[in-house]
Scaffold this motif. Structure first.
Motif, PDB file in Angstrom:
ATOM      1  N   LEU A  94       0.914  -1.252   0.045  1.00 30.11           N
ATOM      2  CA  LEU A  94       0.147  -0.053   0.067  1.00 30.11           C
ATOM      3  C   LEU A  94       0.900   1.327  -0.018  1.00 30.11           C
ATOM      4  CD1 LEU A  94      -2.575  -1.471   2.681  1.00 30.11           C
ATOM      5  CD2 LEU A  94      -3.323  -0.287   0.220  1.00 30.11           C
ATOM      6  N   ALA A  95       0.462   2.202  -0.799  1.00 29.82           N
ATOM      7  CA  ALA A  95       1.159   3.525  -0.765  1.00 29.82           C
ATOM      8  C   ALA A  95       0.389   4.564  -0.790  1.00 29.82           C
ATOM      9  CB  ALA A  95       2.314   3.484  -2.160  1.00 29.82           C
ATOM     10  N   ILE A  96       0.925   5.937  -0.320  1.00 28.71           N
ATOM     11  CA  ILE A  96      -0.018   6.734  -0.347  1.00 28.71           C
ATOM     12  C   ILE A  96       0.840   8.083  -0.694  1.00 28.71           C
ATOM     13  CG2 ILE A  96      -1.411   6.060   1.667  1.00 28.71           C
ATOM     14  CD1 ILE A  96       0.089   7.658   3.506  1.00 28.71           C
ATOM     15  N   PRO A  97       0.229   9.447  -1.240  1.00 30.18           N
ATOM     16  CA  PRO A  97       1.084  10.463  -1.381  1.00 30.18           C
ATOM     17  C   PRO A  97       2.059  10.701  -0.129  1.00 30.18           C
ATOM     18  CG  PRO A  97      -1.051  10.821  -2.035  1.00 30.18           C
ATOM     19  CD  PRO A  97      -1.267   9.425  -1.163  1.00 30.18           C
ATOM     20  N   LYS A  98       3.355  11.167  -0.613  1.00 37.79           N
ATOM     21  CA  LYS A  98       4.350  11.213   0.277  1.00 37.79           C
ATOM     22  C   LYS A  98       4.284  12.069   1.378  1.00 37.79           C
ATOM     23  CE  LYS A  98       7.989  13.863  -2.048  1.00 37.79           C
ATOM     24  NZ  LYS A  98       7.615  14.329  -3.188  1.00 37.79           N
ATOM     25  N   GLU A  99       3.548  13.587   1.033  1.00 43.62           N
ATOM     26  CA  GLU A  99       3.606  14.456   2.122  1.00 43.62           C
ATOM     27  C   GLU A  99       2.373  14.104   3.269  1.00 43.62           C
ATOM     28  OE1 GLU A  99       2.421  14.561  -1.271  1.00 43.62           O
ATOM     29  OE2 GLU A  99       0.458  15.004  -1.440  1.00 43.62           O
ATOM     30  N   GLN A 122      -8.685  -6.930  -0.517  1.00 43.38           N
ATOM     31  CA  GLN A 122      -9.965  -7.120   0.144  1.00 43.38           C
ATOM     32  C   GLN A 122      -9.803  -8.184   1.317  1.00 43.38           C
ATOM     33  OE1 GLN A 122     -12.933  -5.301  -0.389  1.00 43.38           O
ATOM     34  NE2 GLN A 122     -12.895  -5.863   1.938  1.00 43.38           N
ATOM     35  N   GLN A 123      -8.966  -9.177   1.010  1.00 47.63           N
ATOM     36  CA  GLN A 123      -8.337  -9.869   2.272  1.00 47.63           C
ATOM     37  C   GLN A 123      -7.861  -9.320   3.336  1.00 47.63           C
ATOM     38  OE1 GLN A 123      -7.130 -13.933   1.058  1.00 47.63           O
ATOM     39  NE2 GLN A 123      -9.299 -14.384   0.970  1.00 47.63           N
ATOM     40  N   TYR A 124      -6.710  -8.533   2.749  1.00 49.77           N
ATOM     41  CA  TYR A 124      -5.998  -7.664   3.958  1.00 49.77           C
ATOM     42  C   TYR A 124      -6.675  -6.776   4.740  1.00 49.77           C
ATOM     43  CZ  TYR A 124      -2.314  -4.577   5.685  1.00 49.77           C
ATOM     44  OH  TYR A 124      -1.591  -3.948   6.405  1.00 49.77           O
ATOM     45  N   LEU A 125      -7.676  -6.035   3.917  1.00 45.87           N
ATOM     46  CA  LEU A 125      -8.294  -5.055   4.710  1.00 45.87           C
ATOM     47  C   LEU A 125      -9.437  -5.608   5.481  1.00 45.87           C
ATOM     48  CD1 LEU A 125      -9.298  -2.571   1.596  1.00 45.87           C
ATOM     49  CD2 LEU A 125      -7.534  -2.238   3.290  1.00 45.87           C
ATOM     50  N   ASP A 126      -9.951  -6.705   5.156  1.00 46.02           N
ATOM     51  CA  ASP A 126     -10.867  -7.510   6.132  1.00 46.02           C
ATOM     52  C   ASP A 126     -10.136  -7.985   7.459  1.00 46.02           C
ATOM     53  OD1 ASP A 126     -12.862  -7.089   4.405  1.00 46.02           O
ATOM     54  OD2 ASP A 126     -12.679  -9.360   3.594  1.00 46.02           O
ATOM     55  N   LYS A 127      -9.108  -8.422   7.154  1.00 47.17           N
ATOM     56  CA  LYS A 127      -8.029  -9.008   8.374  1.00 47.17           C
ATOM     57  C   LYS A 127      -7.865  -7.713   9.401  1.00 47.17           C
ATOM     58  CE  LYS A 127      -3.819 -11.001   8.482  1.00 47.17           C
ATOM     59  NZ  LYS A 127      -2.731 -11.216   7.691  1.00 47.17           N
ATOM     60  N   ASN A 167       5.577  10.449  -6.537  1.00 48.10           N
ATOM     61  CA  ASN A 167       5.375  11.146  -5.386  1.00 48.10           C
ATOM     62  C   ASN A 167       4.614  10.357  -4.061  1.00 48.10           C
ATOM     63  OD1 ASN A 167       6.784  13.400  -5.977  1.00 48.10           O
ATOM     64  ND2 ASN A 167       5.068  14.311  -7.149  1.00 48.10           N
ATOM     65  N   LEU A 168       5.041   8.854  -4.204  1.00 46.17           N
ATOM     66  CA  LEU A 168       4.050   8.084  -3.095  1.00 46.17           C
ATOM     67  C   LEU A 168       5.201   7.489  -2.315  1.00 46.17           C
ATOM     68  CD1 LEU A 168       2.041   6.294  -5.867  1.00 46.17           C
ATOM     69  CD2 LEU A 168       1.020   7.962  -4.333  1.00 46.17           C
ATOM     70  N   LYS A 169       4.861   7.168  -1.205  1.00 52.18           N
ATOM     71  CA  LYS A 169       5.437   6.351  -0.280  1.00 52.18           C
ATOM     72  C   LYS A 169       4.785   5.321   0.293  1.00 52.18           C
ATOM     73  CE  LYS A 169       3.982   9.261   3.801  1.00 52.18           C
ATOM     74  NZ  LYS A 169       4.367   9.948   4.800  1.00 52.18           N
ATOM     75  N   GLU A 170       5.754   3.895   0.251  1.00 52.77           N
ATOM     76  CA  GLU A 170       5.434   2.654   0.806  1.00 52.77           C
ATOM     77  C   GLU A 170       4.820   2.799   2.013  1.00 52.77           C
ATOM     78  OE1 GLU A 170       8.209  -0.187  -0.358  1.00 52.77           O
ATOM     79  OE2 GLU A 170       6.952  -1.821   0.341  1.00 52.77           O
ATOM     80  N   VAL A 171       3.480   2.381   2.513  1.00 59.54           N
ATOM     81  CA  VAL A 171       3.257   2.442   3.848  1.00 59.54           C
ATOM     82  C   VAL A 171       3.063   0.762   4.653  1.00 59.54           C
ATOM     83  CG1 VAL A 171       2.788   4.727   4.228  1.00 59.54           C
ATOM     84  CG2 VAL A 171       1.101   3.328   3.736  1.00 59.54           C
ATOM     85  N   GLU A 172       2.737   0.118   3.814  1.00 55.15           N
ATOM     86  CA  GLU A 172       2.425  -1.285   4.418  1.00 55.15           C
ATOM     87  C   GLU A 172       2.791  -2.266   3.212  1.00 55.15           C
ATOM     88  OE1 GLU A 172       1.295  -1.828   7.341  1.00 55.15           O
ATOM     89  OE2 GLU A 172       0.478   0.159   7.941  1.00 55.15           O
ATOM     90  N   THR A 173       3.516  -3.272   3.661  1.00 57.40           N
ATOM     91  CA  THR A 173       3.822  -4.338   2.633  1.00 57.40           C
ATOM     92  C   THR A 173       2.616  -5.529   2.978  1.00 57.40           C
ATOM     93  OG1 THR A 173       6.269  -3.790   2.656  1.00 57.40           O
ATOM     94  CG2 THR A 173       5.638  -6.130   1.926  1.00 57.40           C
ATOM     95  N   VAL A 174       2.181  -5.803   2.084  1.00 59.84           N
ATOM     96  CA  VAL A 174       0.949  -6.957   2.349  1.00 59.84           C
ATOM     97  C   VAL A 174       1.638  -8.132   1.881  1.00 59.84           C
ATOM     98  CG1 VAL A 174      -1.490  -7.589   1.683  1.00 59.84           C
ATOM     99  CG2 VAL A 174      -0.775  -5.434   2.118  1.00 59.84           C
ATOM    100  N   MET A 175       2.243  -8.475   0.934  1.00 56.65           N
ATOM    101  CA  MET A 175       3.054  -9.828   0.790  1.00 56.65           C
ATOM    102  C   MET A 175       4.129  -9.675  -0.256  1.00 56.65           C
ATOM    103  SD  MET A 175       0.511 -11.739  -2.277  1.00 56.65           S
ATOM    104  CE  MET A 175       1.831 -12.972  -2.946  1.00 56.65           C
ATOM    105  N   LYS A 176       4.969 -10.721  -0.226  1.00 55.61           N
ATOM    106  CA  LYS A 176       6.156 -10.857  -0.974  1.00 55.61           C
ATOM    107  C   LYS A 176       5.690 -11.864  -2.027  1.00 55.61           C
ATOM    108  CE  LYS A 176       9.686  -9.596   1.850  1.00 55.61           C
ATOM    109  NZ  LYS A 176      10.208 -10.014   3.347  1.00 55.61           N
ATOM    110  N   SER A 177       6.351 -11.578  -3.289  1.00 59.00           N
ATOM    111  CA  SER A 177       6.034 -12.596  -4.394  1.00 59.00           C
ATOM    112  C   SER A 177       7.303 -12.904  -5.120  1.00 59.00           C
ATOM    113  CB  SER A 177       5.186 -11.677  -5.537  1.00 59.00           C
ATOM    114  OG  SER A 177       5.034 -12.476  -6.480  1.00 59.00           O
TER     115      SER A 177
END
Ligand code: ATP
Ligand code: PRP
Ligand code: MG
Length: 283
Positions: A94-99, A122-127, A167-177
């Protein structure tokens, strides 16, 4: 004959084709067709978009497939993971605007998230017990916040440079692939036998990856110290040289510890160190 579905072009294509080539599976590359038979192995290769590979394998249209774990999980199709291939490594984040000041995953409540991976998201959000609005787009996901299409994105990250340039920043890593070899759940005995032969070759290619064969000359009075400094797969081969009082040591080294070990060996008196690539290794 086994049928394997691979990506026709894109991020997985080159590594997949190199793997088959290193396993000595020759394909007639003269004409680019959707289906190509090997000229020296009982396998045929079906070229598809990666999105279609999981279903194709689950339904039995293909016996095997090479696909990104992200795509395999997203499609939620019933097939076996046979081997983790280790290439095309990336993560879904998940990434959001960096500011924006980010204060934890709760930030996503009530937000609109653009992605090509709605099922995994959706699975992640539900969890996480988050209610957010998922906006499905099939490409150029990172542009979505910039054009006010969404508040955040959920997409593939590797080096992170696409995020930075948008101009985005990564805030949550949900899965590795990574790339996976997947297989149909009901392969016949004949097909399983061909698969075993294919796996034997893939394992030999993978085992040799990142390994080097090294040989060096050492004075006999240093043999003990030098062999002790070598983390080889088994004990090294030691052979006398024509020059009195010298021996030649041969062994296999991990690329990872290579420079550290080489420095140590030189300091201990090793000379004429040769480093050779290894094509295949059967353990
Ligand atoms: N930057 C990256 N670094 C490493 N692996 C990646 C990267 N981007 C994608 N991948 C992996 O490679 C797979 C294929 O990526 P690609 O961008 O070729 O997909 P695509 O555009 O959906 O292709 P297709 O046209 O076959 O549908 C992804 O599902 C992911 O597993
Ligand atoms: O973190 P990075 O190293 O920048 O990699 C991530 C990017 O790589 C992939 O796109 P790709 O370059 O394959 O282009 P695509 O959007 O056409 O699939 C993926 O969709 C991301 O956008
Ligand atoms: Mg695709």
């Amino acid at each position: 004959m086994l049928r394997i579905a691979v990506q026709s072009k894109g991020r997985l294509f080159e590594d997949t084709m190199s793997l088959l080539a290193e396993a000595d599976i020759k394909l007639s590359t003269s004409k680019r067709t959707l289906l190509t038979q090997s000229t020296n192995f009982p396998i045929e290769v079906l070229f598809l978009r990666d999105d279609d590979i999981p279903q194709c394998v689950a339904s039995g249209v293909a016996d095997l497939g090479i696909v990104g774990e992200n795509e395999f999980i997203e499609r939620n199709e019933d097939a076996d993971i046979i081997y983790r291939l280790g290439f095309s490594k990336c993560r879904l984040s998940l990434a959001i605007p960096k500011e924006i000041e980010y204060n934890g995953v709760q930030w996503f409540n009530g937000k609109k998230i653009a992605t090509s991976y709605p099922y995994i998201l959706q699975q992640y959000l539900d969890k996480q017990q988050i209610e957010a609005d998922i906006h499905l787009i099939t490409g150029s996901v990172e542009i979505a916040p910039g054009i006010h299409l969404a508040d955040a994105i959920f997409d593939i990250v590797s080096s992170g440079s696409t995020l930075i340039s948008n101009n985005l920043k990564e805030v949550e890593t949900v899965m590795k692939s990574e790339a996976l070899l997947i297989g149909n759940k009901a392969l016949s005995e004949e097909k399983k036998e061909i698969l075993e032969e294919l796996l034997f070759r893939i394992r030999a290619v993978k085992a040799a990856e990142d390994k080097k064969y090294i040989l060096m000359n050492v004075p006999n009075d240093r043999l003990k110290e030098i062999t002790e400094a070598l983390p080889g797969i088994k004990s090294p081969t030691i052979m006398p040289l024509a020059t009195e009082g010298w021996s030649s040591i041969h062994t296999v080294l991990d690329q990872k510890c290579f420079w550290e070990i080489i420095g140590k060996l030189k300091a201990l008196g090793a000379q004429g160190i040769l480093v050779l690539p290894i094509e295949k290794m059967v353990l």
